[in-house]
Each structure stands twice: as C-alpha cells, then as structure tokens.
Motif scaffolding. Structure first.
Motif, PDB file in Angstrom:
ATOM      1  N   ARG A  68       0.829  -1.215   0.000  1.00 35.43           N
ATOM      2  CA  ARG A  68       0.000   0.000   0.000  1.00 35.43           C
ATOM      3  C   ARG A  68       0.858   1.258   0.000  1.00 35.43           C
ATOM      4  NH1 ARG A  68      -4.562  -2.237   4.167  1.00 35.43           N
ATOM      5  NH2 ARG A  68      -5.486  -3.645   2.658  1.00 35.43           N
ATOM      6  N   ILE A  69       1.930   1.271   0.769  1.00 30.92           N
ATOM      7  CA  ILE A  69       2.818   2.433   0.787  1.00 30.92           C
ATOM      8  C   ILE A  69       3.437   2.620  -0.597  1.00 30.92           C
ATOM      9  CG2 ILE A  69       5.001   3.326   1.712  1.00 30.92           C
ATOM     10  CD1 ILE A  69       4.220   2.043   4.398  1.00 30.92           C
ATOM     11  N   GLY A  70       3.823   1.513  -1.227  1.00 26.06           N
ATOM     12  CA  GLY A  70       4.408   1.581  -2.565  1.00 26.06           C
ATOM     13  C   GLY A  70       3.437   2.177  -3.580  1.00 26.06           C
ATOM     14  N   ARG A  71       2.176   1.803  -3.464  1.00 27.47           N
ATOM     15  CA  ARG A  71       1.177   2.362  -4.391  1.00 27.47           C
ATOM     16  C   ARG A  71       0.986   3.859  -4.143  1.00 27.47           C
ATOM     17  NH1 ARG A  71      -3.222  -2.371  -4.028  1.00 27.47           N
ATOM     18  NH2 ARG A  71      -2.905  -1.794  -1.879  1.00 27.47           N
ATOM     19  N   VAL A  72       0.994   4.277  -2.884  1.00 28.99           N
ATOM     20  CA  VAL A  72       0.855   5.707  -2.573  1.00 28.99           C
ATOM     21  C   VAL A  72       2.047   6.480  -3.136  1.00 28.99           C
ATOM     22  CG1 VAL A  72       0.841   7.419  -0.704  1.00 28.99           C
ATOM     23  CG2 VAL A  72      -0.583   5.375  -0.543  1.00 28.99           C
ATOM     24  N   ILE A  73       3.255   5.937  -2.963  1.00 25.82           N
ATOM     25  CA  ILE A  73       4.452   6.619  -3.461  1.00 25.82           C
ATOM     26  C   ILE A  73       4.441   6.675  -4.988  1.00 25.82           C
ATOM     27  CG2 ILE A  73       6.980   6.471  -3.610  1.00 25.82           C
ATOM     28  CD1 ILE A  73       6.931   5.429  -0.714  1.00 25.82           C
ATOM     29  N   ALA A  74       3.920   5.641  -5.641  1.00 20.80           N
ATOM     30  CA  ALA A  74       3.820   5.674  -7.110  1.00 20.80           C
ATOM     31  C   ALA A  74       2.863   6.777  -7.558  1.00 20.80           C
ATOM     32  CB  ALA A  74       3.358   4.316  -7.633  1.00 20.80           C
ATOM     33  N   LEU A  75       1.797   6.988  -6.809  1.00 18.05           N
ATOM     34  CA  LEU A  75       0.828   8.035  -7.164  1.00 18.05           C
ATOM     35  C   LEU A  75       1.310   9.424  -6.761  1.00 18.05           C
ATOM     36  CD1 LEU A  75      -2.488   6.245  -6.129  1.00 18.05           C
ATOM     37  CD2 LEU A  75      -1.726   6.788  -8.452  1.00 18.05           C
ATOM     38  N   HIS A  76       2.155   9.484  -5.727  1.00 14.88           N
ATOM     39  CA  HIS A  76       2.658  10.762  -5.213  1.00 14.88           C
ATOM     40  C   HIS A  76       4.189  10.686  -5.180  1.00 14.88           C
ATOM     41  CE1 HIS A  76      -1.424  11.891  -3.873  1.00 14.88           C
ATOM     42  NE2 HIS A  76      -1.545  10.597  -3.642  1.00 14.88           N
ATOM     43  N   PRO A  77       4.847  10.675  -6.334  1.00 16.83           N
ATOM     44  CA  PRO A  77       6.295  10.446  -6.396  1.00 16.83           C
ATOM     45  C   PRO A  77       7.080  11.546  -5.685  1.00 16.83           C
ATOM     46  CG  PRO A  77       5.468  11.183  -8.527  1.00 16.83           C
ATOM     47  CD  PRO A  77       4.274  10.953  -7.652  1.00 16.83           C
ATOM     48  N   PRO A  78       8.224  11.153  -5.076  1.00 13.01           N
ATOM     49  CA  PRO A  78       9.019  12.124  -4.326  1.00 13.01           C
ATOM     50  C   PRO A  78       9.729  13.152  -5.204  1.00 13.01           C
ATOM     51  CG  PRO A  78      10.010   9.947  -4.246  1.00 13.01           C
ATOM     52  CD  PRO A  78       8.703   9.796  -4.935  1.00 13.01           C
ATOM     53  N   GLN A  79      10.016  12.809  -6.453  1.00 19.48           N
ATOM     54  CA  GLN A  79      10.744  13.731  -7.316  1.00 19.48           C
ATOM     55  C   GLN A  79      10.135  13.737  -8.722  1.00 19.48           C
ATOM     56  OE1 GLN A  79      14.676  12.075  -6.882  1.00 19.48           O
ATOM     57  NE2 GLN A  79      15.106  13.294  -5.078  1.00 19.48           N
ATOM     58  N   PRO A  80       8.926  14.247  -8.865  1.00 22.16           N
ATOM     59  CA  PRO A  80       8.343  14.287 -10.214  1.00 22.16           C
ATOM     60  C   PRO A  80       9.113  15.281 -11.100  1.00 22.16           C
ATOM     61  CG  PRO A  80       6.966  15.477  -8.664  1.00 22.16           C
ATOM     62  CD  PRO A  80       8.051  14.816  -7.865  1.00 22.16           C
ATOM     63  N   ALA A  81       9.164  14.989 -12.376  1.00 19.27           N
ATOM     64  CA  ALA A  81       9.924  15.825 -13.307  1.00 19.27           C
ATOM     65  C   ALA A  81       9.461  17.279 -13.273  1.00 19.27           C
ATOM     66  CB  ALA A  81       9.809  15.262 -14.715  1.00 19.27           C
ATOM     67  N   GLY A  83       8.148  18.817 -10.713  1.00 17.20           N
ATOM     68  CA  GLY A  83       8.251  19.410  -9.385  1.00 17.20           C
ATOM     69  C   GLY A  83       6.906  19.524  -8.690  1.00 17.20           C
ATOM     70  N   VAL A  84       5.871  19.071  -9.373  1.00 13.22           N
ATOM     71  CA  VAL A  84       4.508  19.119  -8.828  1.00 13.22           C
ATOM     72  C   VAL A  84       3.958  17.696  -8.805  1.00 13.22           C
ATOM     73  CG1 VAL A  84       2.168  19.991  -9.200  1.00 13.22           C
ATOM     74  CG2 VAL A  84       4.135  21.447  -9.696  1.00 13.22           C
ATOM     75  N   CYS A  85       3.334  17.328  -7.706  1.00 13.88           N
ATOM     76  CA  CYS A  85       2.758  15.989  -7.589  1.00 13.88           C
ATOM     77  C   CYS A  85       1.700  15.802  -8.679  1.00 13.88           C
ATOM     78  CB  CYS A  85       2.134  15.800  -6.207  1.00 13.88           C
ATOM     79  SG  CYS A  85       1.326  14.200  -6.022  1.00 13.88           S
ATOM     80  N   PRO A  86       1.799  14.722  -9.476  1.00 14.83           N
ATOM     81  CA  PRO A  86       0.844  14.517 -10.551  1.00 14.83           C
ATOM     82  C   PRO A  86      -0.547  14.117 -10.055  1.00 14.83           C
ATOM     83  CG  PRO A  86       2.351  12.667 -10.424  1.00 14.83           C
ATOM     84  CD  PRO A  86       2.852  13.709  -9.458  1.00 14.83           C
ATOM     85  N   CYS A  94       4.492  16.319  -1.721  1.00 18.47           N
ATOM     86  CA  CYS A  94       3.133  16.715  -1.313  1.00 18.47           C
ATOM     87  C   CYS A  94       2.833  16.198   0.100  1.00 18.47           C
ATOM     88  CB  CYS A  94       2.120  16.178  -2.310  1.00 18.47           C
ATOM     89  SG  CYS A  94       1.986  14.381  -2.320  1.00 18.47           S
ATOM     90  N   ALA A  95       1.747  16.670   0.659  1.00 19.25           N
ATOM     91  CA  ALA A  95       1.366  16.288   2.028  1.00 19.25           C
ATOM     92  C   ALA A  95       1.099  14.793   2.134  1.00 19.25           C
ATOM     93  CB  ALA A  95       0.135  17.083   2.460  1.00 19.25           C
ATOM     94  N   THR A  96       0.567  14.203   1.084  1.00 19.93           N
ATOM     95  CA  THR A  96       0.290  12.762   1.119  1.00 19.93           C
ATOM     96  C   THR A  96       1.587  11.975   1.211  1.00 19.93           C
ATOM     97  OG1 THR A  96      -1.716  13.064  -0.169  1.00 19.93           O
ATOM     98  CG2 THR A  96      -0.803  10.849  -0.114  1.00 19.93           C
TER      99      THR A  96
END
Length: 101
Positions: A68-81, A83-86, A94-96
């Motif tokens: 579940r944590i892995g799925r959350v991190i995939a949806l809210h990546p730590p370093q999106p290209a 710079g904004v959470c997709p 992001c807060a999530t």
C-alpha cells in the motif's frame, strides 16, 4: 530488499529497521513474561528466538503495508519531473507523500 536509492527510500528503510528492532524487543519481553509461568523462557537464547520469530513473521506482516505504501508513493512520487505531484497538484513532496514516509 534492495539498497535505498533516495532520501525517501532511506527514511523508509530506517523506519522499517526501527520497527524491526522494536518488534524483537517486544518479542523478547513476551518470551520472558512472568505470566507465562513454567513455559517462560530465560537465558541467552531468548534474543535469538525473538529475532527468529520477528524475522519469520515480518514478511507476512510487512507485505500488505509495504504494498500500500508503494502504491501511494507511485501516485505521489518524491521527485516528479515537473516538481509538482501529478496526483494532487501540490509542490513536491506533497502532504500525502510526507504522511507516508
């Protein structure tokens, strides 16, 4: 487990190791609990038994949570290209993401 590659991976790995150490400590205390009466364990082997118990149970306990944590991190990546959470359009991290790492 693979070696941590980012600050988020490192933070998660450190928290999992801390949780593991606490689990071993709890198992050690449980094995030595006076309430167990005649089946209470004592001696130098208690630590090894506690480590073995937690190590063998941990994958079954961790797997659903890590998935579940892995799925959350995939949806809210730590370093999106961008710079904004997709997913939530907040500036990354992001807060999530901060809530799960």
């Amino acid at each position: 487990m693979t070696a941590p590659t980012t600050a988020v991976d490192t933070a998660i790995a450190e928290e999992l190791e801390t949780a593991h150490r606490r689990g071993v400590g709890a198992a050690r205390a449980g094995l030595q609990d006076a309430a167990l009466g005649p089946v209470r364990l004592t001696g130098s082997g208690v630590g090894l038994l506690a480590e073995a118990a937690v190590s063998s149970a941990t994958p079954f306990l961790r797997a659903p949570l890590l998935s579940r944590i892995g799925r959350v991190i995939a949806l809210h990546p730590p370093q999106p290209a961008s710079g904004v959470c997709p997913s939530c359009a907040e500036v990354s991290p992001c807060a999530t993401l901060l809530a799960v790492v």
